[in-house]
Design a protein around this motif. Structure first.
Motif, short mmCIF file in Angstrom:
data_model
loop_
_atom_site.label_atom_id
_atom_site.label_comp_id
_atom_site.label_asym_id
_atom_site.label_seq_id
_atom_site.Cartn_x
_atom_site.Cartn_y
_atom_site.Cartn_z
N UNK A 17 1.37 -6.33 -11.27
CA UNK A 17 0.79 -5.66 -12.29
C UNK A 17 -0.73 -5.46 -12.37
N UNK A 18 -1.47 -4.36 -12.71
CA UNK A 18 -2.84 -4.12 -12.84
C UNK A 18 -3.54 -5.40 -13.41
N UNK A 19 -4.63 -5.70 -12.74
CA UNK A 19 -5.56 -6.86 -12.84
C UNK A 19 -4.83 -8.18 -12.39
N UNK A 20 -3.76 -8.24 -12.07
CA UNK A 20 -3.17 -9.52 -11.48
C UNK A 20 -3.79 -9.40 -9.78
N UNK A 21 -3.86 -10.71 -9.10
CA UNK A 21 -4.13 -10.92 -7.99
C UNK A 21 -2.99 -10.34 -6.90
N UNK A 22 -3.19 -10.15 -5.67
CA UNK A 22 -2.27 -9.89 -4.91
C UNK A 22 -2.72 -10.36 -3.37
N UNK A 23 -1.71 -10.87 -2.64
CA UNK A 23 -1.95 -11.23 -1.17
C UNK A 23 -0.92 -10.53 -0.30
N UNK A 24 -1.34 -9.77 0.43
CA UNK A 24 -0.36 -9.22 1.65
C UNK A 24 -0.44 -9.74 2.80
N UNK A 25 0.50 -10.39 3.23
CA UNK A 25 0.64 -11.30 4.35
C UNK A 25 0.77 -10.48 5.69
N UNK A 26 0.04 -10.81 6.89
CA UNK A 26 0.06 -10.50 8.31
C UNK A 26 0.09 -11.46 9.06
N UNK A 27 0.92 -11.63 10.20
CA UNK A 27 0.86 -12.44 11.09
C UNK A 27 1.12 -11.76 12.58
N UNK A 28 0.21 -12.26 13.61
CA UNK A 28 0.22 -11.57 14.66
C UNK A 28 0.48 -12.40 15.93
N UNK A 29 0.76 -11.92 17.08
CA UNK A 29 1.46 -12.48 17.97
C UNK A 29 0.29 -12.04 19.36
N UNK A 30 -0.19 -12.97 20.07
CA UNK A 30 -0.92 -12.66 21.31
C UNK A 30 -1.20 -13.74 22.05
N UNK A 31 -1.47 -13.85 23.30
CA UNK A 31 -1.76 -14.87 24.32
C UNK A 31 -3.34 -14.89 24.51
N UNK A 32 -4.05 -14.21 23.81
CA UNK A 32 -5.54 -14.14 24.11
C UNK A 32 -6.26 -13.90 22.78
N UNK A 33 -7.62 -13.86 22.96
CA UNK A 33 -8.37 -13.78 21.85
C UNK A 33 -8.32 -12.23 21.30
N UNK A 34 -8.30 -12.01 19.84
CA UNK A 34 -8.16 -10.67 19.56
C UNK A 34 -9.11 -10.47 18.26
N UNK A 35 -9.26 -9.04 17.94
CA UNK A 35 -9.87 -8.57 16.91
C UNK A 35 -8.69 -8.35 16.03
N UNK A 36 -9.06 -8.32 14.55
CA UNK A 36 -8.10 -8.14 13.71
C UNK A 36 -8.64 -7.02 12.46
N UNK A 37 -7.76 -6.23 12.00
CA UNK A 37 -8.27 -5.27 11.14
C UNK A 37 -7.11 -5.00 10.05
N UNK A 38 -7.58 -4.61 8.78
CA UNK A 38 -6.72 -4.06 7.88
C UNK A 38 -7.18 -2.48 7.75
N UNK A 39 -6.19 -1.59 7.45
CA UNK A 39 -6.57 -0.32 7.08
C UNK A 39 -5.47 -0.05 5.83
N UNK A 40 -6.17 0.83 5.11
CA UNK A 40 -5.29 1.52 3.83
C UNK A 40 -5.04 3.11 4.19
N UNK A 41 -3.96 3.21 3.71
CA UNK A 41 -3.47 4.91 3.59
C UNK A 41 -2.99 5.38 2.64
N UNK A 42 -3.81 6.09 1.82
CA UNK A 42 -3.41 6.72 0.60
C UNK A 42 -2.35 7.93 0.83
N UNK A 43 -1.72 8.39 -0.05
CA UNK A 43 -0.59 9.28 -0.01
C UNK A 43 -1.20 10.68 0.74
N UNK A 44 -0.49 11.13 1.81
CA UNK A 44 -1.04 12.47 2.62
C UNK A 44 -2.22 12.35 3.07
N UNK A 45 -2.81 11.23 3.33
CA UNK A 45 -4.28 10.98 3.97
C UNK A 45 -3.98 10.30 5.15
#
Lengths: 114, 114
Positions: A14-42
């Protein structure tokens, strides 16, 4: 080989409520991490990134994410969502030694309900 | 600054026909990527260029897909002959060398093969 898991394919909130989107990764070495957003048709737009240092990263549009090395997670949060946040969100990982190669997760569709 | 330009925005072709997509990256970005995004999935890397050389094309179906980046600027991605399963959005992205910058994406070309 590196991989990314996004545990929730769809998240309604719902609008004005908090949100958490979960992400887990697998790698044997050090990593960079990113979040991207995609709006419709973009294309995808960079929200935030973790390179090193503080594990709490702040991005655009009021989003933040926390890197947890022991749990290999990089969850995205926002304390109060708006209708305009309705979009697809992708977590991505790049192994530092892989020379720019970025692997994307399957995405989480965030729907903000008025 | 101008963004990553892609054309066309939409394309509908019959199976076994050929199609080409064009991408113009941000000025100064030496690294260029083509991604395939099938509906409901995250982007999958097809090919990565560093200037006009190929860095990674391990996921490119070379029997039908080809890509070039002459003079290290514009790039074209071609499919010949197209199959139904090639229906997807083809995203072009560019960045400075080094995975820590994050990518800038174009709006993509939506291909429908009928």
């Amino acid at each position: 080989a590196q991989s990314v898991t996004q545990l929730d394919s769809q998240v309604p909130v719902f609008e004005e409520a908090p949100v958490e989107l979960r992400c887990n990764y697998s790698s044997s070495v050090s990593v960079y991490l990113f979040w991207y957003v995609q709006y419709p048709n973009q294309g995808l737009q960079l929200l935030l990134k973790y390179l090193s240092g503080s594990t709490l990263v702040k991005g655009i549009n009021g989003f933040e994410a926390e890197f947890n090395k022991s749990q290999t997670s990089f969850h995205l949060r926002k304390p109060s969502v708006h209708i305009s946040d309705t979009a697809e969100y992708f977590c991505a990982v790049s192994e530092i030694a892989s020379y720019d190669k970025v692997i994307f997760g399957p995405g989480t569709s965030l729907s903000v309900i008025p | 600054e101008a963004g990553v330009a892609q054309s066309p925005r939409y394309k509908i072709i019959e199976k076994r026909q050929s199609v080409a997509f064009w991408c113009n990256p941000i000025s100064g970005h030496a690294t260029l990527y083509w991604y395939q995004q099938i509906l409901g999935q995250g982007p999958k890397l097809l090919i990565q260029f560093q200037n006009n050389g190929v860095v990674d094309d391990s996921q490119l179906p070379k029997d039908r897909f080809s890509a070039e980046r002459l003079k290290g600027v514009d790039s074209t991605l071609k499919i010949q002959p197209a199959k139904l399963e090639d229906s997807a959005v083809y995203l072009c992205a560019s960045s400075f060398p080094g995975g820590w910058y994050g990518y800038t994406f174009g709006s993509g070309t939506r291909l429908t093969v009928v």
